[in-house]
Design a protein around this motif. Sequence first.
Motif, mmCIF file in Angstrom:
data_model
loop_
_atom_site.group_PDB
_atom_site.id
_atom_site.type_symbol
_atom_site.label_atom_id
_atom_site.label_comp_id
_atom_site.label_asym_id
_atom_site.label_seq_id
_atom_site.Cartn_x
_atom_site.Cartn_y
_atom_site.Cartn_z
ATOM 1 N N CYS A 139 0.849 -1.184 0.000
ATOM 2 C CA CYS A 139 0.000 0.000 0.000
ATOM 3 C C CYS A 139 0.894 1.246 0.000
ATOM 4 C CB CYS A 139 -0.900 -0.015 1.230
ATOM 5 S SG CYS A 139 -1.844 1.482 1.454
ATOM 6 N N CYS A 156 0.203 3.066 3.897
ATOM 7 C CA CYS A 156 0.585 2.414 5.153
ATOM 8 C C CYS A 156 1.655 1.345 4.949
ATOM 9 C CB CYS A 156 -0.637 1.803 5.830
ATOM 10 S SG CYS A 156 -1.383 0.446 4.952
ATOM 11 N N CYS A 203 -4.574 0.004 0.128
ATOM 12 C CA CYS A 203 -5.309 -1.079 0.762
ATOM 13 C C CYS A 203 -6.725 -0.592 1.065
ATOM 14 C CB CYS A 203 -4.605 -1.539 2.033
ATOM 15 S SG CYS A 203 -4.622 -0.347 3.361
ATOM 16 N N CYS A 261 -6.979 2.228 3.823
ATOM 17 C CA CYS A 261 -6.535 3.560 3.391
ATOM 18 C C CYS A 261 -7.490 4.137 2.363
ATOM 19 C CB CYS A 261 -5.124 3.488 2.824
ATOM 20 S SG CYS A 261 -3.902 3.059 4.056
HETATM 21 ZN ZN LIG Z 1 -2.921 1.146 3.423
#
Ligand SMILES: [Zn+2]
Length: 90
Positions: free
Chosen positions: A37, A40, A71, A74
Amino acid sequence: MPKRSQRTSKVRRVMVRTPGGRVSCHIEDKKPNRHRCAWCGEILQGIVREKLSSAPKSAKRIARIFGGYLCHRCLERSLKLSVFSEWKII
Ligand SMILES: [Zn+2]
């Protein structure tokens, strides 16, 4: 003795049993790292890890917005942030 280009740690050695019963060493390219991602750094699920040339054609891809880039957590956070900033709540 393998070829000079194959005498490196950048290739992957796979032991393969041939139809004649013999075990031979095949040299393949290493798999690329897993996609992560962008926010994150979590490992993304559902992304084919092989190179596109060697990936199976039936492998499904993530079709949602920012699929393969963010992801799900997020993505939810970014959508909420965009809506709240539009409403001027935050
Ligand atoms: Zn993420």
